[in-house]
Design an enzyme around this catalytic site. Structure first.
Site, PDB file in Angstrom:
ATOM      1  N   GLY A  15       1.004  -1.440   0.156  1.00  0.00           N
ATOM      2  CA  GLY A  15       0.001  -0.240   0.592  1.00  0.00           C
ATOM      3  C   GLY A  15       1.297   1.753   0.111  1.00  0.00           C
ATOM      4  N   ASP A 107       6.081  -5.020   6.142  1.00  0.00           N
ATOM      5  CA  ASP A 107       6.443  -6.516   6.491  1.00  0.00           C
ATOM      6  C   ASP A 107       6.504  -7.473   5.058  1.00  0.00           C
ATOM      7  OD1 ASP A 107       3.465  -6.479   6.806  1.00  0.00           O
ATOM      8  OD2 ASP A 107       3.852  -7.642   8.702  1.00  0.00           O
ATOM      9  N   THR A 135       3.838   2.456   5.571  1.00  0.00           N
ATOM     10  CA  THR A 135       2.951   1.771   5.736  1.00  0.00           C
ATOM     11  C   THR A 135       2.069   3.367   7.029  1.00  0.00           C
ATOM     12  OG1 THR A 135       1.574   0.902   6.281  1.00  0.00           O
ATOM     13  CG2 THR A 135       3.418   0.239   7.449  1.00  0.00           C
ATOM     14  N   ASP A 137      -0.278   2.554   8.576  1.00  0.00           N
ATOM     15  CA  ASP A 137      -0.645   1.455   9.485  1.00  0.00           C
ATOM     16  C   ASP A 137       0.118   1.647  10.522  1.00  0.00           C
ATOM     17  OD1 ASP A 137      -2.755   0.740   7.718  1.00  0.00           O
ATOM     18  OD2 ASP A 137      -1.700  -1.334   7.337  1.00  0.00           O
ATOM     19  N   ASP A 139       2.215  -0.398  11.464  1.00  0.00           N
ATOM     20  CA  ASP A 139       2.770  -1.362  12.314  1.00  0.00           C
ATOM     21  C   ASP A 139       3.716  -2.772  11.605  1.00  0.00           C
ATOM     22  OD1 ASP A 139       2.055  -2.121   9.570  1.00  0.00           O
ATOM     23  OD2 ASP A 139       0.069  -3.238   9.850  1.00  0.00           O
ATOM     24  N   ARG A 181      -5.564  -2.255   8.744  1.00  0.00           N
ATOM     25  CA  ARG A 181      -5.110  -3.237   8.859  1.00  0.00           C
ATOM     26  C   ARG A 181      -5.511  -3.592  10.210  1.00  0.00           C
ATOM     27  NH1 ARG A 181      -0.056  -6.423   6.079  1.00  0.00           N
ATOM     28  NH2 ARG A 181       1.016  -4.693   7.303  1.00  0.00           N
TER      29      ARG A 181
HETATM   30  O1  F6P Z   1      -1.824  -1.164   4.685  1.00  0.00           O
HETATM   31  C1  F6P Z   1      -1.798  -0.148   3.913  1.00  0.00           C
HETATM   32  C2  F6P Z   1      -3.545  -0.322   4.249  1.00  0.00           C
HETATM   33  O2  F6P Z   1      -3.730   0.526   3.724  1.00  0.00           O
HETATM   34  C3  F6P Z   1      -4.717  -1.089   5.614  1.00  0.00           C
HETATM   35  O3  F6P Z   1      -4.926   0.090   6.238  1.00  0.00           O
HETATM   36  C4  F6P Z   1      -5.919  -1.698   4.539  1.00  0.00           C
HETATM   37  O4  F6P Z   1      -6.477  -1.921   4.789  1.00  0.00           O
HETATM   38  C5  F6P Z   1      -5.586  -2.131   3.418  1.00  0.00           C
HETATM   39  O5  F6P Z   1      -4.032  -1.163   3.116  1.00  0.00           O
HETATM   40  C6  F6P Z   1      -5.826  -1.189   2.234  1.00  0.00           C
HETATM   41  O6  F6P Z   1      -5.277  -1.573   0.572  1.00  0.00           O
HETATM   42  P1  F6P Z   1      -5.489  -1.792  -0.495  1.00  0.00           P
HETATM   43  O7  F6P Z   1      -5.193  -0.276  -1.353  1.00  0.00           O
HETATM   44  O8  F6P Z   1      -5.194  -2.819  -0.739  1.00  0.00           O
HETATM   45  O9  F6P Z   1      -7.436  -2.231  -0.521  1.00  0.00           O
END
Ligand code: F6P
Length: 336
Positions: A15, A107, A135, A137, A139, A181
């Site tokens: 992401g 990660d 990220t 997140d 995390d 996430r």
């Molecule tokens: O890891 C970053 C993030 O934005 C999370 O917060 C979220 O759950 C996920 O990616 C969403 O992913 P996508 O862009 O595939 O919808």
């Protein structure tokens, strides 16, 4: 096996996060400063598999430090999870003469980098990888901070402040879902910063009666006529929580899922500055012939650490912050 690094690739994967461009810029410019050539790999690990690259010069990253998203594009690559995909990626590394890679992402990106470096070693290739945590997140176990978190917090806060204006006018309850996430950092920090009535995060078991109904009742008793409930996506769906609030208290909440808006926008000062330093440290690690490293922050310091060790680390949840949030969200009447 320890030749000096001459040519490196840089990629963004997973992401996107505001500040990724600032990190790419720092990698390119530090590399140039160290006499190392830099190639931009586009669309994450897929770019390495399919030879999708662009030559980067210090001027090609001009005017990118302020831009959200990633100029290198990003992707989550299923192909790269397979040894065949990584073998193809290693062929591209050979073709381009890459002896180092800076992988900017989360990660999943680091797991891919480690698998690639191991496969390279098995094939007798000297390919050094360094990860830069990015990220929204926040995390990543090894690093207190990840690029993009501050901007995402500010974006969410800005949106929630606006929601509060209209919730206040209409004397309503707002239920807002933020990303993260499986982690609750974004919700926790944002919840503190907006003075939420209640915050749900995955790290704490949710008791609907205690964590929401009771808090709204107490806020109401204390004279509040509007309520702000922040839900981390990992703790549940804001739509379901909204329905439950309606059924148990009889009020009619308005639900907002902030979604991908939290991933965009011009990076904040913190994200630009951190990304610039992380990009610099990543190239310096390669220039010092270090491989399988992740750049991380700990107690305000920046350092690199072993990637395998980093991937095993679990981030301690900031419990004190949760206690502070609790202390500040419970209205005075609850303490009588
Ligand atoms: O890891 C970053 C993030 O934005 C999370 O917060 C979220 O759950 C996920 O990616 C969403 O992913 P996508 O862009 O595939 O919808």
């Amino acid at each position: 096996m320890n030749k000096p690094v001459k040519r490196i690739g840089v990629l963004t994967s997973g992401g996107d996060a505001p500040g990724m461009n600032a990190a790419v810029r720092a990698v390119v410019r530090t590399a140039m400063d160290q006499g190392i050539e830099c190639i931009g790999i586009r669309r994450g690990w897929n770019g390495l598999i399919h030879s999708d690259f662009v030559t980067l010069t210090p001027s090609s990253v001009s005017h990118t430090i302020n831009r959200g998203g990633t100029m290198l594009y990003t992707a989550r690559s299923k192909e790269f999870m397979q040894p065949e995909g990584r073998a193809q990626a290693l062929s591209t590394c050979k073709l381009l003469g890459l002896d180092g890679i800076v992988a900017i992402g989360g990660d999943g990106t680091f797991r891919g980098a480690l698998a690639l470096s191991r496969q390279a070693a098995e094939a007798g290739m000297d390919l050094k990888v360094v990860g830069v945590p990015a990220t929204i997140d926040n995390d990543i176990g090894c690093s207190h901070y990840t690029i993009g978190f501050d901007t995402a917090c500010n974006t969410a806060i800005d949106a929630i402040d606006k929601l509060r204006d209209t919730m206040q006018s209409h004397e309503r309850c707002s239920v807002v879902e933020v990303m993260g996430r499986h982690a609750g950092y974004l919700a926790l920090y944002v919840g503190i910063a907006v003075g939420a009535t209640a915050v749900l995060i995955p790290e704490q078991e949710v008791n609907f009666e205690r964590d929401i109904v009771e808090k709204i009742r107490r806020a109401r008793l204390a004279g509040s006529t509007h309520y702000m409930v922040v839900v981390a996506e990992g703790a549940g769906s804001a739509i379901d929580i909204g329905k439950q609030i309606h059924e148990s208290i009889g009020i009619d909440p308005r639900v907002t899922v902030l979604g991908h808006v939290q991933r965009g926008g011009s990076p904040t000062a913190r994200d630009r500055e951190t990304a610039s330093r992380m990009g610099y440290y990543a190239v310096m690690a390669l220039a010092e012939n270090k491989g399988n490293r992740v750049i991380c922050t700990k107690d305000g310091k920046m350092m690199d650490m072993d990637m395998e060790e980093a991937l095993q680390m679990v981030k301690p949840f900031p419990m004190k912050r949760y206690e502070i949030l609790e202390a500040l969200t419970i209205t005075n009447s609850s303490r009588k």
